[in-house]
Design a protein around this motif. Structure first.
Motif, short mmCIF file in Angstrom:
data_model
loop_
_atom_site.label_atom_id
_atom_site.label_comp_id
_atom_site.label_asym_id
_atom_site.label_seq_id
_atom_site.Cartn_x
_atom_site.Cartn_y
_atom_site.Cartn_z
N ALA A 199 0.84 -1.20 0.00
CA ALA A 199 0.00 0.00 0.00
C ALA A 199 0.87 1.25 0.00
N LYS A 200 1.95 1.22 0.77
CA LYS A 200 2.87 2.37 0.82
C LYS A 200 3.57 2.57 -0.51
N VAL A 201 4.01 1.46 -1.13
CA VAL A 201 4.73 1.59 -2.39
C VAL A 201 3.79 2.05 -3.50
N HIS A 202 2.52 1.66 -3.41
CA HIS A 202 1.53 2.15 -4.37
C HIS A 202 1.35 3.66 -4.21
N ALA A 203 1.34 4.12 -2.96
CA ALA A 203 1.21 5.56 -2.70
C ALA A 203 2.41 6.34 -3.23
N LEU A 204 3.56 5.68 -3.31
CA LEU A 204 4.77 6.32 -3.84
C LEU A 204 4.76 6.39 -5.37
N GLY A 205 3.85 5.65 -6.00
CA GLY A 205 3.77 5.73 -7.45
C GLY A 205 3.79 4.41 -8.19
N ALA A 206 3.95 3.29 -7.47
CA ALA A 206 3.91 2.00 -8.17
C ALA A 206 2.56 1.81 -8.85
N ASP A 207 2.58 1.37 -10.10
CA ASP A 207 1.35 1.22 -10.86
C ASP A 207 0.61 -0.07 -10.52
N GLU A 208 1.37 -1.13 -10.25
CA GLU A 208 0.79 -2.43 -9.90
C GLU A 208 1.61 -3.05 -8.78
N THR A 209 0.98 -3.85 -7.94
CA THR A 209 1.69 -4.51 -6.85
C THR A 209 1.32 -5.99 -6.81
N ILE A 210 2.26 -6.81 -6.32
CA ILE A 210 2.05 -8.25 -6.20
C ILE A 210 2.56 -8.71 -4.84
N ASN A 211 1.72 -9.38 -4.08
CA ASN A 211 2.15 -10.02 -2.84
C ASN A 211 2.71 -11.39 -3.21
N TYR A 212 4.03 -11.56 -3.07
CA TYR A 212 4.63 -12.79 -3.56
C TYR A 212 4.39 -13.99 -2.65
N ARG A 213 3.93 -13.75 -1.44
CA ARG A 213 3.54 -14.87 -0.58
C ARG A 213 2.19 -15.43 -1.02
N GLU A 214 1.31 -14.55 -1.42
CA GLU A 214 0.00 -14.98 -1.91
C GLU A 214 0.06 -15.47 -3.35
N ASN A 215 1.06 -15.02 -4.09
CA ASN A 215 1.22 -15.41 -5.50
C ASN A 215 2.64 -15.95 -5.68
N GLU A 216 2.85 -17.22 -5.37
CA GLU A 216 4.18 -17.80 -5.46
C GLU A 216 4.70 -17.77 -6.90
N GLN A 217 3.82 -17.84 -7.85
CA GLN A 217 4.22 -17.72 -9.26
C GLN A 217 4.08 -16.26 -9.71
N TRP A 218 4.71 -15.40 -8.94
CA TRP A 218 4.54 -13.96 -9.21
C TRP A 218 5.18 -13.54 -10.53
N GLY A 219 6.13 -14.31 -11.01
CA GLY A 219 6.72 -14.00 -12.31
C GLY A 219 5.69 -14.07 -13.43
N LYS A 220 4.84 -15.08 -13.35
CA LYS A 220 3.77 -15.24 -14.35
C LYS A 220 2.77 -14.09 -14.22
N VAL A 221 2.45 -13.71 -12.97
CA VAL A 221 1.51 -12.60 -12.75
C VAL A 221 2.07 -11.31 -13.33
N ALA A 222 3.36 -11.06 -13.08
CA ALA A 222 3.99 -9.84 -13.59
C ALA A 222 4.00 -9.83 -15.12
N ARG A 223 4.24 -10.98 -15.70
CA ARG A 223 4.26 -11.09 -17.16
C ARG A 223 2.89 -10.76 -17.74
N GLU A 224 1.85 -11.24 -17.09
CA GLU A 224 0.49 -10.95 -17.55
C GLU A 224 0.16 -9.46 -17.40
N ILE A 225 0.59 -8.87 -16.27
CA ILE A 225 0.37 -7.44 -16.07
C ILE A 225 1.03 -6.64 -17.19
N ALA A 226 2.19 -7.12 -17.64
CA ALA A 226 2.93 -6.43 -18.69
C ALA A 226 2.43 -6.78 -20.09
N GLY A 227 1.22 -7.28 -20.18
CA GLY A 227 0.60 -7.53 -21.48
C GLY A 227 0.90 -8.88 -22.07
N GLY A 228 1.49 -9.78 -21.26
CA GLY A 228 1.75 -11.13 -21.74
C GLY A 228 3.13 -11.33 -22.33
#
Length: 340
Positions: A199-228
């Motif tokens: 939440a703090k990093v979003h307030a600093l300007g991050a466009d998208e955030t990922i909790n890597y404990r809740e999303n262990e495959q966060w690399g795949k999530v980030a790739r999808e956020i970046a348009g695939g």
């Protein structure tokens, strides 16, 4: 004068406040009255002789970051003067050009005494002007973490408006990378295990955030956020524990700046895709004096302010190191001399 140094044996408990004679600048040197310092992850390793035989013999004054006022100059010094507010350069031997063994020879708080002292003497070209809008504590955060992020994204990464940058965690380098990426018009994805920090990093300007404990495959999530297709640049601070997911997140032809190994240094990752997808895996170890000066101009132009988590007193370095080690911090952990 006071110094905070490792004495006797390479042990964390051997960090002590001691007295040394006030140093006198020789020809071409300046003396800086230090008013603030900042901590980095390397400062947890230094007291254990974590960088091996290349380190200065004990006693060794701690820390690489600081800010203060020049209070004396030696003969022949013309580029700075008494009263200038400056930061010491991390690599005293790397003023400009590409990295090589000679330029990596002397870093503060490792191969030579560091900045955790009331006064330090350095060559006149071993200091840079601090941006005038920053406090001393804020300026003290720049030499290591900020220059590292700048070198990764600008000098080496050459990011441009519209690029997508992924930052890992919310330590000093990552938050500086967020600020520089946004300054340059990039889109930023941030990862953390803490929703509060996200939440703090979003307030600093991050466009998208990922909790890597809740999303262990966060690399795949980030790739999808970046348009695939994947992100353009990753600030990789985890090392062995995160590199595999970074390889999933990065686009073909993208750059991974390997800055830290907080999650381990011995890795077993599918290196074949580094080759077949033309990925640039770039090691980054801070930067040069030229990097500092270019970065400082951008910081001053945009009135960027570092993120400070907590400030300790000079005599509280042990507490500050414990706090840094705990991972609770969001941004930089600092030391202020003679706090009011």
């Amino acid at each position: 004068m006071r110094v905070c140094q490792v004495e006797g044996e390479w042990k964390r408990e051997n960090i002590r406040i001691s007295e040394r004679t006030l140093p006198i600048p020789r020809d071409g040197q300046v003396r800086v009255k230090i008013s603030a310092n900042a901590l980095n992850y390397r400062d947890l390793i230094i007291p254990l002789r974590g960088y091996g035989k290349r380190m200065q013999e004990l006693p060794l004054v701690m820390l690489s970051d600081g800010a203060g006022i020049i209070d004396a100059v030696g003969r022949g010094v013309t580029q700075v003067q008494v009263g200038d507010r400056v930061c010491p350069v991390f690599y005293q031997s790397w003023l400009s050009g590409a990295p090589d063994n000679a330029r990596f020879r002397f870093s503060l708080g490792c191969e030579q005494d560091g900045t955790m002292a009331d006064y330090i003497v350095l060559p006149a070209d071993g200091v840079c002007a601090a941006p005038s809008h920053l406090t001393d504590v804020e300026a003290a955060t720049l030499p290591t973490a900020a220059v590292t992020a700048w070198r990764a994204l600008v000098t080496e990464g050459r990011i441009k408006p519209g690029d997508t940058v992924l930052i890992q965690g919310t330590g000093g380098v990552s938050l500086f990378a967020l600020q520089f990426a946004k300054l340059l018009g990039a889109r930023v994805i941030a990862t953390s295990s803490s929703d509060q920090k996200l939440a703090k990093v979003h307030a600093l300007g991050a466009d998208e955030t990922i909790n890597y404990r809740e999303n262990e495959q966060w690399g795949k999530v980030a790739r999808e956020i970046a348009g695939g297709t994947g992100v353009d640049h990753i600030i990789e601070v985890g090392g062995a524990g995160t590199l595999e997911q970074s390889l999933r997140a990065i686009r073909t032809g993208g750059t991974i700046s390997l800055i830290g190994v907080l999650a381990g240094s011995d890795c077993n990752v599918p290196l074949g895709q580094v080759v077949t997808r033309h990925i640039k895996l770039q090691g980054i170890t801070v930067g040069s004096r030229d990097d500092f000066e270019a970065m400082a101009k951008a910081i001053a132009q945009h009135k960027l302010r570092p993120v400070i988590d907590r400030v300790f007193d000079f005599g509280e370095l042990g507490m500050a190191l414990d706090y840094l080690s705990s991972g609770q911090h969001f941004g930089k952990v600092c030391i202020q001399h003679d706090k009011a």
